[in-house]
Design an enzyme around this catalytic site. Sequence first.
Site, PDB file in Angstrom:
ATOM      1  N   GLU A   1      -5.861   3.071   3.515  1.00 54.69           N
ATOM      2  CA  GLU A   1      -6.380   3.619   4.765  1.00 54.69           C
ATOM      3  C   GLU A   1      -7.841   4.036   4.656  1.00 54.69           C
ATOM      4  O   GLU A   1      -8.585   4.005   5.635  1.00 54.69           O
ATOM      5  CB  GLU A   1      -5.532   4.821   5.208  1.00 54.69           C
ATOM      6  CG  GLU A   1      -4.089   4.487   5.533  1.00 54.69           C
ATOM      7  CD  GLU A   1      -3.945   3.645   6.783  1.00 54.69           C
ATOM      8  OE1 GLU A   1      -4.955   3.401   7.481  1.00 54.69           O
ATOM      9  OE2 GLU A   1      -2.812   3.213   7.074  1.00 54.69           O
TER      10      GLU A   1
ATOM     11  N   ASP B   1       0.844  -1.187   0.000  1.00 54.78           N
ATOM     12  CA  ASP B   1       0.000   0.000   0.000  1.00 54.78           C
ATOM     13  C   ASP B   1       0.879   1.235   0.000  1.00 54.78           C
ATOM     14  O   ASP B   1       2.020   1.209   0.462  1.00 54.78           O
ATOM     15  CB  ASP B   1      -0.961   0.010   1.191  1.00 54.78           C
ATOM     16  CG  ASP B   1      -0.377  -0.630   2.450  1.00 54.78           C
ATOM     17  OD1 ASP B   1       0.852  -0.810   2.524  1.00 54.78           O
ATOM     18  OD2 ASP B   1      -1.156  -0.961   3.352  1.00 54.78           O
TER      19      ASP B   1
END
Length: 385
Positions: A136, A77
């Site tokens: 997130e 990520d």
Amino acid sequence: MTMTVLTEEALIQIRRDLHAMPELALKEVRTSAYLEKVIASFDQTNLQVKHIKDLPTALLVRVTGSNPKRTLGYRTDIDALPVSEKTGLPFASKNPGVMHACGHDIHMTVALGVLSYFSEHQPVDNLIFFFQPAEESENGGKLAYELNVFEGEWRPNEFYGLHDNPDLPAGAIGARLGTLFAGTTEVNIDLEGKGGHAAYPQDANDMVVAAAQLIGQVQTIISRSIDPIEGGVITLGKLEAGTIRNVIAGHAHIEGTIRGLTQVMIEKIDQRLREVGEGIAKSFNAEVTVSLNQGGYLPVENAPELTKRFINFMKNNPEVTFVETKPAMTGEDFGYLLSKIPGTMFWLGVEDDSQLHSATLNPDESAISKGINAITAFLNDRMTA
């Protein structure tokens, strides 16, 4: 044994560069460009880069195998958090109010190290590296999957990914069979009644009282509807109602979160929450709307056989410190990809006194090379099976 063609000095510089330029979900423009620049410096003989028009900050890299039996996927990520950094480091965030407080700068650097190794040492199997935006928030993994990114030669047969862990020794690998991270569901509840004067409650329908009753009943869902051996959490963290002390509130709004270690568990909690809402609506002659949004944040449920293989390799590798870990109630959108493609998520220890999402998180950078070595060794071993 060093497995990456990037030196440790270069890796640390990359991590610090990334740390200084954190960007929020779907806004990782500079981050994506930096990653692509680093990748462009690698040997391109067996590499192929793919962009996604409708997810422009995402980046995929395919490494062609020499004699492929499968395609192995590796995901990192790339987004940051809306946190104001307080580390005082010379390479601290230059983007006010945004920080790599979850360690995605470490994640990206490890992925680049693994990719750099395989750019110089052609793998047996094909490899797909997915530099994913919006972990997130905005569930970037789900967005990519629904855009049909993982099709044809770009579809992994197995997917792997890590998350850094400040509670583990620097460079240690942590894993477990079953669920590593809980799934999460956003909860929004609106209660509509009738406002009125505080002195005439008989002419109003008080949603502060209704909300209080709902909140109290919600506390019984985990304690009385869920097997205590299994894990689940409901937290209602926000309540808004009323405008002034002498006016009965005709509307209340509640926000919260549900966490569960399996998708079945989450769906059971969801159902009980809806039923409590229906009961409050009948009891108070009110309108109660329960809105649940899970998006791509499914439980990170590791594939049994692949995870057994991963754990056995790490346990038997004398250069790896392996720790069997407990499940965590934090969320991770890699769970969505693992619900579509079998694989394993694991921890990389970064040994720090501060926790993830903390403004003072300062991971031990020695974990980077150790993580790269462990992962490249595992992938090479996997390709022999």
